[in-house]
Design an enzyme around this catalytic site. Structure first.
Site, PDB file in Angstrom:
ATOM      1  N   LYS A 276     -10.041  -1.739 -20.268  1.00  0.00           N
ATOM      2  CA  LYS A 276      -8.554  -0.326 -20.331  1.00  0.00           C
ATOM      3  C   LYS A 276      -8.539  -0.500 -21.504  1.00  0.00           C
ATOM      4  O   LYS A 276      -7.500   0.161 -21.854  1.00  0.00           O
ATOM      5  CB  LYS A 276      -7.647  -0.899 -20.001  1.00  0.00           C
ATOM      6  CG  LYS A 276      -8.005  -1.269 -18.067  1.00  0.00           C
ATOM      7  CD  LYS A 276      -6.504  -2.166 -17.660  1.00  0.00           C
ATOM      8  CE  LYS A 276      -6.726  -2.779 -15.617  1.00  0.00           C
ATOM      9  NZ  LYS A 276      -6.171  -3.504 -15.127  1.00  0.00           N
TER      10      LYS A 276
ATOM     11  N   CYS B  10     -10.607  -6.855   9.158  1.00  0.00           N
ATOM     12  CA  CYS B  10     -11.742  -6.531   8.376  1.00  0.00           C
ATOM     13  C   CYS B  10     -12.254  -7.435   7.362  1.00  0.00           C
ATOM     14  O   CYS B  10     -13.292  -7.865   6.868  1.00  0.00           O
ATOM     15  CB  CYS B  10     -11.984  -5.259   7.769  1.00  0.00           C
ATOM     16  SG  CYS B  10     -12.384  -3.964   9.069  1.00  0.00           S
TER      17      CYS B  10
ATOM     18  N   CYS C 115      -5.382   0.446   9.798  1.00  0.00           N
ATOM     19  CA  CYS C 115      -6.855   0.049   9.292  1.00  0.00           C
ATOM     20  C   CYS C 115      -7.796   1.328   9.973  1.00  0.00           C
ATOM     21  O   CYS C 115      -8.178   2.109  11.194  1.00  0.00           O
ATOM     22  CB  CYS C 115      -7.847  -0.674   9.745  1.00  0.00           C
ATOM     23  SG  CYS C 115      -9.213  -1.303   8.772  1.00  0.00           S
TER      24      CYS C 115
ATOM     25  N   CYS D 109      -7.345  -5.700   5.052  1.00  0.00           N
ATOM     26  CA  CYS D 109      -7.304  -5.362   6.235  1.00  0.00           C
ATOM     27  C   CYS D 109      -7.438  -6.807   7.232  1.00  0.00           C
ATOM     28  O   CYS D 109      -8.350  -7.758   7.115  1.00  0.00           O
ATOM     29  CB  CYS D 109      -8.036  -4.370   7.284  1.00  0.00           C
ATOM     30  SG  CYS D 109      -8.569  -5.013   9.059  1.00  0.00           S
TER      31      CYS D 109
ATOM     32  N   CYS E 210     -10.476  -0.100  11.770  1.00  0.00           N
ATOM     33  CA  CYS E 210     -10.709  -0.962  13.625  1.00  0.00           C
ATOM     34  C   CYS E 210      -9.310  -0.936  13.444  1.00  0.00           C
ATOM     35  O   CYS E 210      -8.932  -1.635  14.813  1.00  0.00           O
ATOM     36  CB  CYS E 210     -10.563  -2.780  12.621  1.00  0.00           C
ATOM     37  SG  CYS E 210      -9.142  -3.484  12.015  1.00  0.00           S
TER      38      CYS E 210
ATOM     39  N   PRO F 181      -3.902   2.784 -15.476  1.00  0.00           N
ATOM     40  CA  PRO F 181      -4.362   3.117 -15.288  1.00  0.00           C
ATOM     41  C   PRO F 181      -5.736   1.988 -16.152  1.00  0.00           C
ATOM     42  O   PRO F 181      -5.729   1.089 -16.407  1.00  0.00           O
ATOM     43  CB  PRO F 181      -4.660   3.804 -17.016  1.00  0.00           C
ATOM     44  CG  PRO F 181      -3.195   3.793 -17.363  1.00  0.00           C
ATOM     45  CD  PRO F 181      -2.187   3.047 -16.497  1.00  0.00           C
ATOM     46  N   GLU F 182      -6.335   2.141 -14.760  1.00  0.00           N
ATOM     47  CA  GLU F 182      -8.043   1.477 -14.897  1.00  0.00           C
ATOM     48  C   GLU F 182      -9.108   1.516 -15.240  1.00  0.00           C
ATOM     49  O   GLU F 182      -9.024   2.744 -15.970  1.00  0.00           O
ATOM     50  CB  GLU F 182      -8.263   0.783 -13.007  1.00  0.00           C
ATOM     51  CG  GLU F 182      -6.979   0.854 -12.473  1.00  0.00           C
ATOM     52  CD  GLU F 182      -7.405   0.146 -11.265  1.00  0.00           C
ATOM     53  OE1 GLU F 182      -8.314  -0.236 -10.766  1.00  0.00           O
ATOM     54  OE2 GLU F 182      -6.600  -0.007 -10.068  1.00  0.00           O
TER      55      GLU F 182
HETATM   56 ZN   LIG Z   1      -9.577  -3.332   9.734  1.00  0.00          ZN
END
Ligand SMILES: [Zn+2]
Length: 256
Positions: free
Chosen positions: A55, A254, A229, A251, A232, A2-3
């Site tokens: 948290k 990117c 991605c 990615c 891209c 959990p965040e």
């Molecule tokens: Zn990408």
């Protein structure tokens, strides 16, 4: 795991169920808390507030007492109407707070402690927490101060998981924030400008705030290893990062 958004959302649901409502019973079914006598110590006290910080979650009772919890990897808070079936086994319940209408249950909670309000202010682990990413006024200067005091050879992705730099960010939002800001999570802090570090938080913060409201958008890289991605078509990469070897996703095109 959990965040911060999950914890803030739980704190709001718990607050709605508990604050100002007569507490009918408090139970600590887990043997680890059998000798703590919390039901006696909390008997007759009302819940003033339920708050989150990163948290960490705090249930504040009348008379200067606070239950502090951290769910780590496995824990979960549940809020149920009386009579509603719990989503986990009662054997995994560590704490049950009952009102006329609700049961608030902590399952599998590795950190659960009753402390005075003063101790929640001076506890070293809590004092060390960085600015809360979900706070209404996120403290950018303090965040940058902590980040620059950190080891500058550390990757930005790893540094964002360190709760001393910023509290509440976990593995998923870190990966999504780095993607949306176009920053490689492996880039060393010394090569990340202040503006770029703020850009990552500026991207992940609204995503987390939306999630608190129950709105979930597109997942760009998290848990998408090998998939193209969405922007891209380059395959998303995944590799363990940092001392805890948490898998980070990015990615390579990117986030050059
Ligand atoms: Zn990408």
């Amino acid at each position: 795991m959990p965040e911060g958004d999950t914890i803030l959302s739980a704190a709001r649901r718990m607050g709605a169920a508990l604050v100002g409502k007569p507490i009918v019973a408090i139970e600590t079914p887990h043997p680890r808390h059998a000798l703590d006598r919390w039901p006696e110590r909390l008997d007759g006290r009302a819940v003033r507030a339920v708050e989150s910080r990163g948290k960490h979650l705090f249930i504040r009772f009348d008379g200067d007492l606070t239950l502090h919890s951290h769910l780590r990897m496995t824990g979960q808070w549940g809020v149920y109407r009386r009579g509603q079936r719990w989503r986990r086994s009662p054997r995994r319940a560590w704490l049950v707070i009952r009102t006329d209408e609700h049961e608030v249950v902590e399952f599998d909670g590795p950190v659960l402690e009753l402390m005075t309000d003063a101790r929640t202010r001076f506890d070293r682990r809590l004092a060390a927490l960085g600015p809360d990413v979900l706070a209404a006024d996120f403290d950018e200067r303090r965040f940058l101060g902590r980040l620059r005091a950190d080891d500058q050879s550390r990757g930005i992705g790893d540094a964002l998981l360190d709760q001393r730099n910023v509290a509440g960010v976990g593995n998923m939002w870190k990966a999504e924030g780095c993607f949306k800001a176009g920053i490689d999570p492996w880039r060393r802090l010394r090569d990340v400008s202040d503006a770029e570090a703020l850009a990552v938080v500026g991207e992940l913060r609204p995503l987390m705030l939306k999630s608190v409201e129950g709105r979930h958008g597109t997942r760009w890289v998290y848990d998408r290893a090998g998939l193209p991605c969405r922007r891209c078509q380059t395959p998303i990469r995944a590799r363990g990062q940092g001392d805890d070897n948490r898998t980070t996703y990015w990615c390579p095109a990117c986030q050059a």
